[in-house]
Design a protein around this motif. Structure first.
Motif, short mmCIF file in Angstrom:
data_model
loop_
_atom_site.label_atom_id
_atom_site.label_comp_id
_atom_site.label_asym_id
_atom_site.label_seq_id
_atom_site.Cartn_x
_atom_site.Cartn_y
_atom_site.Cartn_z
N UNK A 216 -1.39 -0.06 -12.46
CA UNK A 216 -0.76 1.05 -12.00
C UNK A 216 -1.61 2.14 -12.05
N UNK A 217 -1.70 3.09 -10.97
CA UNK A 217 -2.42 4.21 -10.91
C UNK A 217 -3.78 4.06 -10.31
N UNK A 218 -4.23 2.95 -10.36
CA UNK A 218 -5.48 2.54 -9.59
C UNK A 218 -5.73 2.94 -8.16
N UNK A 219 -6.96 3.71 -7.97
CA UNK A 219 -7.32 3.71 -6.56
C UNK A 219 -8.26 2.41 -5.98
N UNK B 183 -1.38 -6.98 1.28
CA UNK B 183 -0.40 -5.88 1.37
C UNK B 183 0.82 -6.34 0.71
N UNK B 184 1.24 -7.45 0.99
CA UNK B 184 2.68 -8.12 0.93
C UNK B 184 2.79 -8.16 -0.90
N UNK B 185 1.72 -8.01 -1.66
CA UNK B 185 1.71 -8.34 -2.96
C UNK B 185 1.63 -7.05 -3.81
N UNK B 186 1.31 -5.91 -3.01
CA UNK B 186 1.05 -4.58 -3.80
C UNK B 186 2.10 -3.66 -3.27
N UNK B 187 2.96 -3.86 -2.52
CA UNK B 187 3.81 -2.74 -1.74
C UNK B 187 4.66 -1.86 -2.77
N UNK B 188 4.73 -2.55 -3.94
CA UNK B 188 5.64 -1.55 -4.96
C UNK B 188 4.88 -1.25 -6.02
N UNK B 189 3.71 -1.32 -5.99
CA UNK B 189 2.77 -0.79 -6.86
C UNK B 189 2.45 0.77 -6.73
N UNK B 190 2.35 1.66 -7.58
CA UNK B 190 2.01 2.94 -7.58
C UNK B 190 0.46 3.25 -7.88
N UNK C 183 -2.64 0.12 7.06
CA UNK C 183 -1.85 1.21 7.07
C UNK C 183 -0.65 0.90 7.53
N UNK C 184 -0.42 0.38 8.80
CA UNK C 184 0.91 0.03 9.13
C UNK C 184 1.78 -0.81 8.36
N UNK C 185 0.92 -1.74 7.71
CA UNK C 185 1.88 -2.62 6.89
C UNK C 185 2.39 -1.83 5.39
N UNK C 186 1.44 -0.55 5.18
CA UNK C 186 1.70 -0.10 3.67
C UNK C 186 2.47 1.43 3.93
N UNK C 187 3.10 1.69 5.31
CA UNK C 187 3.64 2.87 5.49
C UNK C 187 4.93 3.45 4.87
N UNK C 188 5.88 2.27 4.67
CA UNK C 188 7.08 2.28 4.07
C UNK C 188 6.94 1.61 2.62
N UNK C 189 5.95 1.52 2.00
CA UNK C 189 5.44 0.89 0.69
C UNK C 189 5.58 2.19 -0.44
N UNK C 190 5.62 1.80 -1.57
CA UNK C 190 5.27 2.72 -2.75
C UNK C 190 3.84 3.29 -2.83
N UNK C 191 2.89 2.84 -2.16
CA UNK C 191 1.33 2.92 -2.17
C UNK C 191 1.13 3.94 -1.32
#
Length: 250
Positions: free
Chosen positions: A92-95, A108-115, A126-134
């Motif tokens: 959490x918090x990683x760049x 992408x599917x495995x990191x969607x809920x990570x901050x 980008x398209x895959x993560x647009x509606x994720x927590x990322x």
């Protein structure tokens, strides 16, 4: 098992997986690799499969086999396994940097809920993560329509402005003797730039790419810190890589 039964099973397996190796088919059919190769020659002649160097591929993928969507679909189960392992490395918090490789995309599917913050040159990511927590940082530059990614001098300058805790990159070929290789300069340039700006580099590489050499050699094995591959990698090969000093997760 006679040829007609083997034929049906081979065609069905290739259709389901997208591509398959001779060794995998031999194990599935409980026959010799020589028999499998002979069967593949006949099936290819009939237009039912596309013969590759080490196995077979769906004809629909082979007709346009370098497009991003098709590359993503090839060995999908292996890539998902690799990306599950890779996701466990992210805190959490990683760049993190993510390149435009088809294996990296499936992370992408495995990191969607990570901050976390993702810096990428990949439009599909980008398209895959647009509606994720990322939080997403899209690299600027010229658009490569085939790869659906940003490349070029401006893209490299953009990436050089950031520092990441981890980078996840793909590769077209890797060998203990030659190092890392790519099908073109664009992918190589992105990988080299990302590696310079990252504390820890992870190479996501399905086992079909181990000990293969492509068009352009661009970096030694020291470019990355950790190699993540799948369970299909032979035990002997895994041992050889580890004995060469490579940290390998599978």
């Amino acid at each position: 098992m006679n040829f007609q039964n083997r034929k049906q099973l081979i065609v069905r397996t290739v259709d389901e997986r997208g591509s398959v190796d001779v060794g995998e088919l031999a194990e599935l059919l409980q026959t010799s690799e020589m028999t499998v190769r002979r069967d593949l020659v006949q099936l290819a002649a009939s237009g039912l499969i596309y013969r590759t160097r080490g196995g077979a591929m769906k004809v629909s993928l082979a007709t346009d086999k370098h497009t991003f969507a098709n590359k993503t679909a090839t060995h999908a189960d292996r890539k998902d396994y690799i990306c599950q392992l890779a996701a466990q490395e992210i805190q959490e918090g990683d760049v993190i940097f993510m390149d435009c490789g088809s294996t990296v995309f499936r992370l992408c599917q495995f990191i969607r809920n990570k901050r976390i913050t993702v810096v990428t040159n990949s439009l599909p990511i980008v398209a895959e993560l647009m509606d994720a927590e990322v939080a997403v940082n899209l690299v600027g530059g010229e658009v490569d329509k085939e790869r659906q990614a940003m490349h070029g001098l401006m893209a490299e300058e953009h990436m050089m402005r950031y520092r990441a805790n981890r980078a996840f990159i793909g590769v077209d070929g890797i060998s203990l003797e030659k190092g890392l290789s790519a099908n073109g300069e664009k992918e190589a340039s992105t990988a080299l730039t990302i590696a310079k700006q990252t504390d820890k580099v992870y190479l996501l590489c399905d086992s079909s790419k181990l000990e293969t050499n492509k068009y352009l050699y661009f970096a030694p094995l020291s470019l990355f810190d950790v190699l993540i591959t799948d369970k299909e990698a032979s035990p002997a090969l895994v041992t050889a890589y580890r004995e060469a000093g490579i940290t390998l997760i599978n």
